[in-house]
Design an enzyme around this catalytic site. Structure first.
Site, PDB file in Angstrom:
ATOM      1  N   LEU A   1      -6.213  -4.676  -5.382  1.00  0.00           N
ATOM      2  CA  LEU A   1      -7.263  -3.841  -4.789  1.00  0.00           C
ATOM      3  C   LEU A   1      -6.843  -2.375  -4.767  1.00  0.00           C
ATOM      4  O   LEU A   1      -7.631  -1.502  -4.424  1.00  0.00           O
ATOM      5  CB  LEU A   1      -7.504  -4.254  -3.325  1.00  0.00           C
ATOM      6  CG  LEU A   1      -7.816  -5.705  -2.992  1.00  0.00           C
ATOM      7  CD1 LEU A   1      -7.740  -5.914  -1.485  1.00  0.00           C
ATOM      8  CD2 LEU A   1      -9.196  -6.081  -3.492  1.00  0.00           C
TER       9      LEU A   1
ATOM     10  N   CYS B   1     -18.468  -4.840  -0.109  1.00  0.00           N
ATOM     11  CA  CYS B   1     -17.794  -5.789   0.795  1.00  0.00           C
ATOM     12  C   CYS B   1     -17.632  -5.139   2.161  1.00  0.00           C
ATOM     13  O   CYS B   1     -16.678  -4.394   2.405  1.00  0.00           O
ATOM     14  CB  CYS B   1     -16.450  -6.226   0.197  1.00  0.00           C
ATOM     15  SG  CYS B   1     -15.673  -7.527   1.170  1.00  0.00           S
TER      16      CYS B   1
ATOM     17  N   TYR C   1     -14.451   6.977 -11.312  1.00  0.00           N
ATOM     18  CA  TYR C   1     -13.935   5.771 -10.651  1.00  0.00           C
ATOM     19  C   TYR C   1     -14.446   4.531 -11.397  1.00  0.00           C
ATOM     20  O   TYR C   1     -13.684   3.600 -11.691  1.00  0.00           O
ATOM     21  CB  TYR C   1     -14.392   5.809  -9.185  1.00  0.00           C
ATOM     22  CG  TYR C   1     -14.405   4.494  -8.463  1.00  0.00           C
ATOM     23  CD1 TYR C   1     -13.219   3.821  -8.191  1.00  0.00           C
ATOM     24  CD2 TYR C   1     -15.616   3.929  -8.026  1.00  0.00           C
ATOM     25  CE1 TYR C   1     -13.245   2.601  -7.507  1.00  0.00           C
ATOM     26  CE2 TYR C   1     -15.640   2.730  -7.345  1.00  0.00           C
ATOM     27  CZ  TYR C   1     -14.448   2.070  -7.095  1.00  0.00           C
ATOM     28  OH  TYR C   1     -14.467   0.878  -6.427  1.00  0.00           O
TER      29      TYR C   1
ATOM     30  N   HIS D   1     -19.610  -0.277  -9.987  1.00  0.00           N
ATOM     31  CA  HIS D   1     -19.736   1.064 -10.578  1.00  0.00           C
ATOM     32  C   HIS D   1     -19.237   1.122 -12.021  1.00  0.00           C
ATOM     33  O   HIS D   1     -19.386   2.141 -12.679  1.00  0.00           O
ATOM     34  CB  HIS D   1     -19.092   2.095  -9.646  1.00  0.00           C
ATOM     35  CG  HIS D   1     -19.789   2.101  -8.330  1.00  0.00           C
ATOM     36  ND1 HIS D   1     -21.076   2.569  -8.173  1.00  0.00           N
ATOM     37  CD2 HIS D   1     -19.431   1.594  -7.117  1.00  0.00           C
ATOM     38  CE1 HIS D   1     -21.477   2.370  -6.927  1.00  0.00           C
ATOM     39  NE2 HIS D   1     -20.496   1.780  -6.261  1.00  0.00           N
TER      40      HIS D   1
ATOM     41  N   ASP E   1       0.875  -1.179   0.000  1.00  0.00           N
ATOM     42  CA  ASP E   1       0.000   0.000   0.000  1.00  0.00           C
ATOM     43  C   ASP E   1       0.907   1.222   0.000  1.00  0.00           C
ATOM     44  O   ASP E   1       2.139   1.076   0.047  1.00  0.00           O
ATOM     45  CB  ASP E   1      -0.930   0.009   1.237  1.00  0.00           C
ATOM     46  CG  ASP E   1      -2.248   0.704   0.935  1.00  0.00           C
ATOM     47  OD1 ASP E   1      -2.215   1.860   0.461  1.00  0.00           O
ATOM     48  OD2 ASP E   1      -3.323   0.112   1.141  1.00  0.00           O
TER      49      ASP E   1
HETATM   50  C1  15L Z   1     -17.456   0.536  -4.337  1.00  0.00           C
HETATM   51  O1  15L Z   1     -16.941   0.343  -5.442  1.00  0.00           O
HETATM   52  C2  15L Z   1     -16.708   1.149  -3.229  1.00  0.00           C
HETATM   53  O2  15L Z   1     -15.339   0.827  -3.276  1.00  0.00           O
HETATM   54  C3  15L Z   1     -17.252   0.829  -1.870  1.00  0.00           C
HETATM   55  O3  15L Z   1     -16.735   1.784  -0.960  1.00  0.00           O
HETATM   56  C4  15L Z   1     -18.785   0.771  -1.801  1.00  0.00           C
HETATM   57  O4  15L Z   1     -19.291   2.031  -1.689  1.00  0.00           O
HETATM   58  C5  15L Z   1     -19.360  -0.008  -2.972  1.00  0.00           C
HETATM   59  O5  15L Z   1     -18.794   0.332  -4.197  1.00  0.00           O
HETATM   60  C6  15L Z   1     -20.882   0.129  -3.094  1.00  0.00           C
HETATM   61  O6  15L Z   1     -21.376   0.440  -4.170  1.00  0.00           O
HETATM   62  O7  15L Z   1     -21.553  -0.118  -2.109  1.00  0.00           O
END
Ligand code: 15L
Length: 266
Positions: free
Chosen positions: A69, A164, A134, A111, A32
């Site tokens: 990740l 998650c 994102y 997303h 990280d």
């Molecule tokens: C994601 O891609 C995020 O990384 C996570 O923080 C959540 O918000 C998740 O999506 C979600 O859609 O619940």
């Protein structure tokens, strides 16, 4: 497996995997840009900026598998996403090509397809419909995985992770929740599969509300065991009932899809 690399090991999901994957490989190489504390037994810690290709080649050298990740896990500025997610993910695949071509699990996200409505069941034929930059970066990462498999035989699983978390924190997550235990089992199945090719999986537990179809990936043998139903009463008591046409309800990406453009607001 001898050595398994986890990038983004200090993030929300990475922290959940660290203990749970102990013993799955002889050595977990945790990486990280944030402090990861002391290396425990069977762990190596490598601080690395994923935007630096030379550093990423050193990071990837000698590993047998990668769980990628790292990078931004929510919306951010284009500049941030460009370095952390676009360059970072390219560097991981390129470093894999230049070293031992380890199998890669790329943590994509729902997303990447978040503008699809709730009533559409998504599968491996679903077109991209990202709901934020994102999400766009996750489409890019998924395309990289496809390209590096077709051209260089680097096998990969692209996991469109829902949410998650230890437990769902809003009503949408009754459908999108992926328990850490189910994710760990998915990771084991992915790395143990005799052949993986380049396969996309949706990451959700065996929830009552099912939006996603993983039947194309049945050959991997992952069968989620947990369900968000155990949290339904609590969530329904603590959150207001939304209307059927609330955009946060209609769109699978929820508030990521309904948010304004980050660049304009920050
Ligand atoms: C994601 O891609 C995020 O990384 C996570 O923080 C959540 O918000 C998740 O999506 C979600 O859609 O619940």
């Amino acid at each position: 497996m001898h050595r398994l690399l986890i990038t983004g090991a200090g993030g929300n999901v990475g922290k959940k995997l660290r203990d749970r994957l102990a013993g799955f490989a002889d050595i977990l190489r945790l990486s990280d840009i944030v402090d990861l504390g002391e290396a425990g037994e069977g762990e190596e810690i490598v601080l690395c900026d994923l935007a630096d290709l030379d550093a990423v080649i050193d990071l990837v050298d000698g590993v047998d598998g990668i769980i990628h990740l790292g990078g931004a896990s929510v919306e951010n500025t284009f500049e941030y996403i460009l370095n952390a997610n676009i360059r970072g993910t390219y560097n991981i695949f390129e470093a894999a090509r230049k070293t031992g071509k380890p199998r890669i699990l790329f943590a994509s996200s729902i997303h990447a397809v978040g503008f699809h409505p709730r009533e559409k069941r998504l599968d491996d034929d679903t077109p991209f419909r990202p709901d934020c930059l994102y999400g766009v970066s996750k489409c890019f990462g998924e395309s990289l995985a496809s390209y590096y498999y077709d051209k260089f035989d680097i096998e990969s699983a692209v996991v469109r992770i829902g949410s998650c978390e230890f437990e769902p924190v809003d009503r949408r997550m009754l459908a999108t929740w992926l328990s850490p235990e189910d994710f760990v089992q998915m990771i084991k199945d992915i790395f143990n599969a005799p052949r993986l090719a380049n396969t996309m999986l949706y990451g959700a537990s065996a929830n009552k509300e099912q939006w996603w179809d993983n039947s194309h990936a049945a050959f991997i043998g992952w069968t989620p065991q947990d369900s968000s139903e155990q949290f339904r009463k609590k969530l329904e008591a603590s959150t207001p009932k939304p209307t059927w046409n609330d955009p946060n309800v209609v769109l699978q990406g929820g508030r990521f899809a309904t948010a304004g453009h980050f660049e304009d607001e920050n």
